[in-house]
Motif scaffolding. Structure first.
Motif, PDB file in Angstrom:
ATOM      1  N   VAL A   1      13.731   2.611  -4.537  1.00 29.94           N
ATOM      2  CA  VAL A   1      13.087   1.305  -4.723  1.00 29.94           C
ATOM      3  C   VAL A   1      12.867   0.577  -3.394  1.00 29.94           C
ATOM      4  O   VAL A   1      11.749   0.135  -3.102  1.00 29.94           O
ATOM      5  N   PRO A   2      13.881   0.419  -2.540  1.00 28.52           N
ATOM      6  CA  PRO A   2      13.611  -0.264  -1.264  1.00 28.52           C
ATOM      7  C   PRO A   2      12.674   0.520  -0.351  1.00 28.52           C
ATOM      8  O   PRO A   2      11.825  -0.087   0.326  1.00 28.52           O
ATOM      9  N   LEU A   3      12.789   1.847  -0.301  1.00 29.98           N
ATOM     10  CA  LEU A   3      11.892   2.610   0.564  1.00 29.98           C
ATOM     11  C   LEU A   3      10.450   2.522   0.084  1.00 29.98           C
ATOM     12  O   LEU A   3       9.524   2.375   0.889  1.00 29.98           O
ATOM     13  N   ALA A   4      10.230   2.621  -1.228  1.00 30.89           N
ATOM     14  CA  ALA A   4       8.872   2.505  -1.762  1.00 30.89           C
ATOM     15  C   ALA A   4       8.309   1.121  -1.505  1.00 30.89           C
ATOM     16  O   ALA A   4       7.122   0.966  -1.172  1.00 30.89           O
ATOM     17  N   THR A   5       9.145   0.091  -1.631  1.00 27.42           N
ATOM     18  CA  THR A   5       8.681  -1.280  -1.399  1.00 27.42           C
ATOM     19  C   THR A   5       8.326  -1.500   0.069  1.00 27.42           C
ATOM     20  O   THR A   5       7.277  -2.072   0.394  1.00 27.42           O
ATOM     21  N   LEU A   6       9.195  -1.037   0.966  1.00 27.78           N
ATOM     22  CA  LEU A   6       8.940  -1.223   2.395  1.00 27.78           C
ATOM     23  C   LEU A   6       7.744  -0.406   2.874  1.00 27.78           C
ATOM     24  O   LEU A   6       7.025  -0.834   3.783  1.00 27.78           O
ATOM     25  N   SER A   7       7.515   0.772   2.270  1.00 28.70           N
ATOM     26  CA  SER A   7       6.459   1.662   2.744  1.00 28.70           C
ATOM     27  C   SER A   7       5.103   1.377   2.110  1.00 28.70           C
ATOM     28  O   SER A   7       4.073   1.460   2.783  1.00 28.70           O
ATOM     29  N   LEU A   8       5.076   1.033   0.820  1.00 26.90           N
ATOM     30  CA  LEU A   8       3.815   0.951   0.092  1.00 26.90           C
ATOM     31  C   LEU A   8       3.467  -0.450  -0.402  1.00 26.90           C
ATOM     32  O   LEU A   8       2.316  -0.688  -0.791  1.00 26.90           O
ATOM     33  N   VAL A   9       4.425  -1.369  -0.410  1.00 26.41           N
ATOM     34  CA  VAL A   9       4.160  -2.724  -0.889  1.00 26.41           C
ATOM     35  C   VAL A   9       4.133  -3.729   0.251  1.00 26.41           C
ATOM     36  O   VAL A   9       3.171  -4.484   0.417  1.00 26.41           O
ATOM     37  N   MET A  10       5.192  -3.742   1.058  1.00 26.97           N
ATOM     38  CA  MET A  10       5.299  -4.735   2.129  1.00 26.97           C
ATOM     39  C   MET A  10       4.124  -4.727   3.103  1.00 26.97           C
ATOM     40  O   MET A  10       3.645  -5.797   3.504  1.00 26.97           O
TER      41      MET A  10
ATOM     42  N   HIS B   1      -4.385  -4.082  -5.298  1.00 24.07           N
ATOM     43  CA  HIS B   1      -4.957  -4.277  -6.628  1.00 24.07           C
ATOM     44  C   HIS B   1      -4.165  -3.521  -7.707  1.00 24.07           C
ATOM     45  O   HIS B   1      -2.950  -3.637  -7.778  1.00 24.07           O
ATOM     46  N   GLY B   2      -4.879  -2.724  -8.530  1.00 20.39           N
ATOM     47  CA  GLY B   2      -4.244  -2.044  -9.646  1.00 20.39           C
ATOM     48  C   GLY B   2      -3.184  -1.046  -9.219  1.00 20.39           C
ATOM     49  O   GLY B   2      -2.184  -0.850  -9.929  1.00 20.39           O
ATOM     50  N   ASP B   3      -3.378  -0.379  -8.075  1.00 14.20           N
ATOM     51  CA  ASP B   3      -2.395   0.588  -7.598  1.00 14.20           C
ATOM     52  C   ASP B   3      -1.048  -0.081  -7.324  1.00 14.20           C
ATOM     53  O   ASP B   3       0.012   0.478  -7.637  1.00 14.20           O
ATOM     54  N   LEU B   4      -1.101  -1.275  -6.746  1.00 11.45           N
ATOM     55  CA  LEU B   4       0.138  -2.004  -6.449  1.00 11.45           C
ATOM     56  C   LEU B   4       0.877  -2.359  -7.738  1.00 11.45           C
ATOM     57  O   LEU B   4       2.101  -2.194  -7.840  1.00 11.45           O
ATOM     58  N   VAL B   5       0.132  -2.797  -8.740  1.00  7.93           N
ATOM     59  CA  VAL B   5       0.749  -3.132 -10.029  1.00  7.93           C
ATOM     60  C   VAL B   5       1.347  -1.882 -10.674  1.00  7.93           C
ATOM     61  O   VAL B   5       2.463  -1.920 -11.223  1.00  7.93           O
ATOM     62  N   MET B   6       0.622  -0.761 -10.629  1.00  7.70           N
ATOM     63  CA  MET B   6       1.113   0.480 -11.230  1.00  7.70           C
ATOM     64  C   MET B   6       2.408   0.949 -10.574  1.00  7.70           C
ATOM     65  O   MET B   6       3.323   1.427 -11.251  1.00  7.70           O
ATOM     66  N   LEU B   7       2.507   0.828  -9.248  1.00  7.84           N
ATOM     67  CA  LEU B   7       3.730   1.244  -8.558  1.00  7.84           C
ATOM     68  C   LEU B   7       4.909   0.392  -8.990  1.00  7.84           C
ATOM     69  O   LEU B   7       5.983   0.925  -9.323  1.00  7.84           O
ATOM     70  N   LEU B   8       4.743  -0.934  -8.998  1.00 10.05           N
ATOM     71  CA  LEU B   8       5.845  -1.815  -9.369  1.00 10.05           C
ATOM     72  C   LEU B   8       6.248  -1.596 -10.829  1.00 10.05           C
ATOM     73  O   LEU B   8       7.449  -1.599 -11.158  1.00 10.05           O
ATOM     74  N   LEU B   9       5.259  -1.392 -11.709  1.00 15.23           N
ATOM     75  CA  LEU B   9       5.564  -1.136 -13.110  1.00 15.23           C
ATOM     76  C   LEU B   9       6.324   0.179 -13.275  1.00 15.23           C
ATOM     77  O   LEU B   9       7.290   0.268 -14.046  1.00 15.23           O
TER      78      LEU B   9
ATOM     79  N   VAL C   1       2.310   7.631 -20.976  1.00 17.78           N
ATOM     80  CA  VAL C   1       1.262   6.609 -21.110  1.00 17.78           C
ATOM     81  C   VAL C   1       0.936   5.997 -19.750  1.00 17.78           C
ATOM     82  O   VAL C   1      -0.227   5.772 -19.405  1.00 17.78           O
ATOM     83  N   LEU C   2       1.960   5.717 -18.959  1.00 16.62           N
ATOM     84  CA  LEU C   2       1.728   5.188 -17.614  1.00 16.62           C
ATOM     85  C   LEU C   2       0.965   6.189 -16.754  1.00 16.62           C
ATOM     86  O   LEU C   2       0.114   5.808 -15.941  1.00 16.62           O
ATOM     87  N   PHE C   3       1.268   7.466 -16.922  1.00 17.80           N
ATOM     88  CA  PHE C   3       0.542   8.479 -16.157  1.00 17.80           C
ATOM     89  C   PHE C   3      -0.936   8.513 -16.563  1.00 17.80           C
ATOM     90  O   PHE C   3      -1.819   8.617 -15.699  1.00 17.80           O
ATOM     91  N   LEU C   4      -1.217   8.420 -17.847  1.00  8.38           N
ATOM     92  CA  LEU C   4      -2.608   8.391 -18.306  1.00  8.38           C
ATOM     93  C   LEU C   4      -3.321   7.147 -17.774  1.00  8.38           C
ATOM     94  O   LEU C   4      -4.512   7.207 -17.420  1.00  8.38           O
TER      95      LEU C   4
END
Length: 378
Positions: free
Chosen positions: A158-167, A334-342, A366-369
């Motif tokens: 969670v922290p690595l994904a947030t620091l790398s792809l969200v922050m 946009h949508g990619d950011l929401v999908m990652l956090l979800l 369902v999330l993958f689809l």
């Protein structure tokens, strides 16, 4: 008793029959080494382009599957967590080589590393997890895994994904979302440091977090017989299959670049192709483990794969960016950011109890689809 010539001949014949795809990988590498310009000179022909792309993709994927097969043999002999660790590090090495090859070939694609990381996370945490839990629950109402191990994985993911792809999305500088050299250095140190600390925990004092003895009371037929035998043949063959991958994945970069630059395909196409090459072998191994009621191995595979992808691929791509002057864009939008956090939130809920069931697998699928639909809408 020493083996006679007949026994050795039978063993050699069996080895050739089992490892025939290594010959295909080597032959394909020699063909593209000797006739590279002739093979790539007709990419404008749609039929020829399809032949070359499918040929390279199939051989690279087949070699990666063979790597997983021998990693599985090593896992059976070395036990957890070392077996899964070998698997994830081998596949992550293929991923780093694949992304680097596409980045350094043709025009610069600054979002390739980000798109690949995001695609790997979506394919594994939604597609692979959903399929594994769904098929595993088909025969059993519930499956169990070690809660402490899953928490350890997610506590770093969670922290690595947030620091790398969200922050990075919220820290855009004068050059846009390309991180500065200082931020790249800090992110690289954090990623490598956290991953190294996790490995120390996984292979050291807390290795029992990544094993599960909940099925020890099942009949022997369910557990499977212990496997004995030498380790070195599988280790040698694992590296033998990885050798052609290093060369062929660089060749695969040319048709991928042709699609993006000449045919104007979405820039995320390259990342999705790389992610499929990386995730498919591990997906097969994880699904097989779940069907065999070894959910702990499945958890180790898909969470370990995501962790190694973010913890090792991001620093490697930042090094490539600095050495070759290819800027990278890491922040999702946009949508990619929401999908990652979800996806991260649902994954925490899924593995919060140490037990999984049918509905959790359905939710992840369902999330993958939804992710697949977003690819075609962008």
């Amino acid at each position: 008793m020493t083996e006679g010539p007949a026994s050795r001949a039978v063993g050699a014949t069996s080895l050739v029959r089992e490892e025939w795809f290594l010959g295909v990988s080597v032959a394909t590498s020699l063909a593209f080494l000797a006739f590279r310009e002739q093979l790539f000179g007709r990419l404008s022909d749609p039929l020829w382009f399809t032949v070359v792309f499918v040929w390279l993709f199939a051989v690279v994927l087949g070699s990666a599957l063979s790597v997983v097969r021998h990693a599985d043999h090593l896992a059976e002999r070395l036990k957890e967590p070392y077996g899964t660790l070998i698997l994830t590090l081998a596949i992550t090495s293929i991923e780093v080589m694949a992304i680097s090859a596409v980045m350094l070939h043709g025009e610069n694609n600054p979002t390739l590393a980000r798109d690949t990381l995001f695609a790997v996370v979506m394919i594994i945490l939604n597609g692979m997890v959903g399929l594994s839990l769904l098929l595993g629950a088909w025969r059993r109402p519930e499956q169990q895994h070690n809660l402490q191990g899953a928490n350890a994985y997610l506590g770093v993911i969670v922290p690595l994904a947030t620091l790398s792809l969200v922050m990075p999305t919220f820290l855009a500088g004068p050059d846009g979302q390309h991180p500065s050299a200082a931020r790249q250095l800090i992110l690289g140190i954090i990623s490598v440091g956290l991953y190294a600390t996790f490995l120390f925990l996984q292979a050291g004092r807390h290795r029992d977090y990544f094993t599960d003895d909940s099925n020890r009371h099942e009949p022997p037929g369910e557990r499977g017989a212990p496997v004995h035998g030498p380790v070195w043949p599988h280790a040698i063959l694992l590296f033998a299959y990885m050798g052609p991958v290093v060369f062929l994945v660089e060749q695969l970069a040319r048709p991928i670049d042709y699609i993006i630059e000449t045919l104007h395909a979405p820039t995320a196409f390259g990342g999705v192709v790389m992610a499929i090459l990386v995730a498919t072998p591990e997906a097969i191994s994880a699904v097989r483990a779940s069907i065999a009621n070894n959910l702990q191995r499945s958890v180790n595979i898909f969470l370990g794969s995501v962790l190694s992808t973010i913890g090792l691929t991001v620093p490697a791509m930042l090094v490539v960016s600095q050495l070759y002057g290819h800027p990278v864009t890491l922040g999702l939008e946009h949508g990619d950011l929401v999908m990652l956090l979800l996806t991260l939130a649902v994954s925490i809920i899924t593995f919060a109890s140490g037990r999984t069931h049918l509905i959790q697998g359905a939710v992840h699928l369902v999330l993958f689809l939804a992710y697949v639909m977003l690819i075609f809408q962008q």
